[in-house]
Design a protein around this motif. Sequence first.
Motif, PDB file in Angstrom:
ATOM      1  N   PHE A  70      -6.620 -86.567 -39.376  1.00  0.00           N
ATOM      2  CA  PHE A  70      -7.113 -85.581 -38.419  1.00  0.00           C
ATOM      3  C   PHE A  70      -8.645 -85.575 -38.363  1.00  0.00           C
ATOM      4  CE2 PHE A  70      -3.175 -83.972 -40.425  1.00  0.00           C
ATOM      5  CZ  PHE A  70      -2.340 -83.906 -39.308  1.00  0.00           C
ATOM      6  N   LYS A  71      -9.251 -86.737 -38.426  1.00  0.00           N
ATOM      7  CA  LYS A  71     -10.709 -86.843 -38.552  1.00  0.00           C
ATOM      8  C   LYS A  71     -11.480 -86.235 -37.380  1.00  0.00           C
ATOM      9  CE  LYS A  71     -10.505 -91.631 -36.908  1.00  0.00           C
ATOM     10  NZ  LYS A  71     -10.776 -93.043 -37.292  1.00  0.00           N
ATOM     11  N   ASP A  72     -10.828 -86.097 -36.226  1.00  0.00           N
ATOM     12  CA  ASP A  72     -11.529 -85.543 -35.064  1.00  0.00           C
ATOM     13  C   ASP A  72     -11.178 -84.083 -34.792  1.00  0.00           C
ATOM     14  OD1 ASP A  72     -12.766 -88.019 -34.496  1.00  0.00           O
ATOM     15  OD2 ASP A  72     -10.945 -88.723 -33.495  1.00  0.00           O
ATOM     16  N   GLU A  80     -11.726 -80.502 -35.839  1.00  0.00           N
ATOM     17  CA  GLU A  80     -12.623 -79.647 -36.632  1.00  0.00           C
ATOM     18  C   GLU A  80     -11.870 -78.504 -37.317  1.00  0.00           C
ATOM     19  OE1 GLU A  80     -16.079 -79.550 -37.011  1.00  0.00           O
ATOM     20  OE2 GLU A  80     -16.446 -81.431 -35.978  1.00  0.00           O
ATOM     21  N   GLN A  81     -10.919 -77.914 -36.614  1.00  0.00           N
ATOM     22  CA  GLN A  81     -10.171 -76.790 -37.174  1.00  0.00           C
ATOM     23  C   GLN A  81      -9.407 -77.214 -38.420  1.00  0.00           C
ATOM     24  OE1 GLN A  81      -6.914 -75.330 -34.835  1.00  0.00           O
ATOM     25  NE2 GLN A  81      -6.714 -73.429 -36.012  1.00  0.00           N
ATOM     26  N   ILE A  82      -8.719 -78.343 -38.333  1.00  0.00           N
ATOM     27  CA  ILE A  82      -7.939 -78.823 -39.473  1.00  0.00           C
ATOM     28  C   ILE A  82      -8.847 -79.190 -40.641  1.00  0.00           C
ATOM     29  CG2 ILE A  82      -6.527 -80.758 -40.298  1.00  0.00           C
ATOM     30  CD1 ILE A  82      -4.993 -80.638 -37.676  1.00  0.00           C
ATOM     31  N   LEU A  83      -9.946 -79.876 -40.350  1.00  0.00           N
ATOM     32  CA  LEU A  83     -10.867 -80.288 -41.418  1.00  0.00           C
ATOM     33  C   LEU A  83     -11.453 -79.072 -42.139  1.00  0.00           C
ATOM     34  CD1 LEU A  83     -12.761 -83.250 -39.675  1.00  0.00           C
ATOM     35  CD2 LEU A  83     -10.948 -83.390 -41.394  1.00  0.00           C
ATOM     36  N   SER A  84     -11.640 -77.977 -41.429  1.00  0.00           N
ATOM     37  CA  SER A  84     -12.197 -76.770 -42.058  1.00  0.00           C
ATOM     38  C   SER A  84     -11.188 -76.079 -42.964  1.00  0.00           C
ATOM     39  CB  SER A  84     -12.677 -75.796 -40.983  1.00  0.00           C
ATOM     40  OG  SER A  84     -11.575 -75.249 -40.268  1.00  0.00           O
ATOM     41  N   LEU A  85      -9.906 -76.462 -42.837  1.00  0.00           N
ATOM     42  CA  LEU A  85      -8.849 -75.813 -43.623  1.00  0.00           C
ATOM     43  C   LEU A  85      -8.266 -76.726 -44.700  1.00  0.00           C
ATOM     44  CD1 LEU A  85      -6.993 -74.019 -40.690  1.00  0.00           C
ATOM     45  CD2 LEU A  85      -8.365 -72.925 -42.471  1.00  0.00           C
ATOM     46  N   ILE A  86      -8.978 -77.790 -45.024  1.00  0.00           N
ATOM     47  CA  ILE A  86      -8.482 -78.740 -46.041  1.00  0.00           C
ATOM     48  C   ILE A  86      -8.207 -78.034 -47.363  1.00  0.00           C
ATOM     49  CG2 ILE A  86      -9.168 -80.649 -47.562  1.00  0.00           C
ATOM     50  CD1 ILE A  86     -10.455 -82.011 -45.234  1.00  0.00           C
ATOM     51  N   ASP A  87      -9.156 -77.200 -47.791  1.00  0.00           N
ATOM     52  CA  ASP A  87      -9.064 -76.581 -49.123  1.00  0.00           C
ATOM     53  C   ASP A  87      -8.414 -75.204 -49.113  1.00  0.00           C
ATOM     54  OD1 ASP A  87     -10.367 -78.771 -50.320  1.00  0.00           O
ATOM     55  OD2 ASP A  87     -12.328 -77.942 -49.812  1.00  0.00           O
ATOM     56  N   CYS A  88      -7.855 -74.817 -47.979  1.00  0.00           N
ATOM     57  CA  CYS A  88      -7.214 -73.503 -47.857  1.00  0.00           C
ATOM     58  C   CYS A  88      -6.173 -73.302 -48.960  1.00  0.00           C
ATOM     59  CB  CYS A  88      -6.571 -73.394 -46.488  1.00  0.00           C
ATOM     60  SG  CYS A  88      -5.540 -71.946 -46.276  1.00  0.00           S
ATOM     61  N   VAL A  89      -6.099 -72.087 -49.514  1.00  0.00           N
ATOM     62  CA  VAL A  89      -5.175 -71.816 -50.607  1.00  0.00           C
ATOM     63  C   VAL A  89      -3.717 -72.021 -50.198  1.00  0.00           C
ATOM     64  CG1 VAL A  89      -4.940 -69.341 -50.146  1.00  0.00           C
ATOM     65  CG2 VAL A  89      -4.693 -70.191 -52.495  1.00  0.00           C
TER      66      VAL A  89
END
Length: 473
Positions: free
Chosen positions: A289-291, A293-302
């Motif tokens: 999902f490199k393009d 932004e929403q998904i990349l911002s939630l990588i470390d979500c609990v």
Amino acid sequence: MKLAFIKYRMICVKLGELFKSDKLLSYYLLNMDTEKFALFFERSNSKGIQLNFIDILAAKLYKGFNLRQKIEELESGFPNYYFNREVIVRTISYIVSNGKEVDRNYILSNLNYEHFNMYWDEVCDCYRKVLDFLFKERFIISQKWMPYENMLIPLIIFLRSIHKTDFSQMNENQYEFIKYWYWSSIFAQRYSSGSNEAIIQDASILSNIAQNKKISDKAFFSRLKIQITSPEDILSFSKKGNVIYKGILNLINFASKGLIDWSNSSQLHLNSKLEDHHIFPKEYIKNKFKDNEQILSLIDCVANRTLIPKITNIKIGKKSPSQYLKELMKINPNIVESLKNHLIPIEIIDGAYDDFYIAFLEKRAEAIFKLIEKYIIAKEQKIVDLFYQPPKTKGNIKIFASYYNKKVEAIFDIETQQVHYNGEVLSVSAAADKAKYNLSGKDNTSTNGWRFWKYINEQNQERYIDDFRKIKK
């Protein structure tokens, strides 16, 4: 001038050598109070060695109590546990001060080796029993992942107040209160700021609960109000140092009655070297999902994290969830049960979520929120009904105030809301003005007596009598 310049150059060389040396000592002539000295001490350490006010206390006690040696003996006797010196010291401070002080200024100024000789063994025994209880009841999965260590202090005081200092002696209502208080305090982030005040208040409350007393301070329950009101709120927590992040992982462990491994379905325990594993691996998300932004911002979500042993985590690598889970299924045919145990949708094995990371997060966040509803939100009114008792509205109580470093006492009539002071019956503010005049000789004072006079409530806390005005209203 030539000779002076030569000397200057020699001094520059020697100064350079001095600053390169292994040990650079500084001497300070200190003129400050205990609190400022402790702060100075903590900030002036060299070589990155972490020291705090407990190290000052250790030096102060050394004549009659070797704090470092006692900690070493404690940990050698119970090698599976880590014992925080501050927790022990602050607990002793709470006991010695009759439930009024746990701050470092009081500790450094008032505690002595006799206090430690008197209470050390008792407090440490309760400390160990509290850890036993928290692990056994699955409140924590390991000490590393404990949300607030300072919450151990009220629990130690609770245990100390129970007959025979054994958790088996508490009744079902007391256990219900402990569960609600524990999870609510974490999710309300009660100990994130002003923790000394929270320690004193909660230790007093839990001591009364242990003695089957009611809580007359309704504001206490409002302090346990949590901020998470929907599954979407859970998606905002992504830092492992955050107390709610840790709280969520521990709550899953509590609800599942103990997390299990993924490789063999054995129970994880306090000595397990756990990591907060990315259910959707980090590199997989970055590539897939490199393009977005929403998904990349939630990588470390609990909601994308769960606790598993480090070795298992390493083996997972950068693979898609369905790929690595199918590989794990070869060595653990019961992997589906492991996923349920960790509150992970089992459809993830079949690849249903490989391309739908946000959908996975939302699904798991909903499951986590249901736990928060079950153990905190849904319990709130029941706990209030069981343990709240409105303050009395009739009778007299002793009140006091301090002015010009002098203390004055009086009697407050709750029903008439008048003060009996120095042989007279006065209004609250008139009594305050008269007390100030008697203490200072100044008669031009105008005082709000409701915020001048104080009393000691049932939780052994100093409160303004303004509380009783609110009751009348």
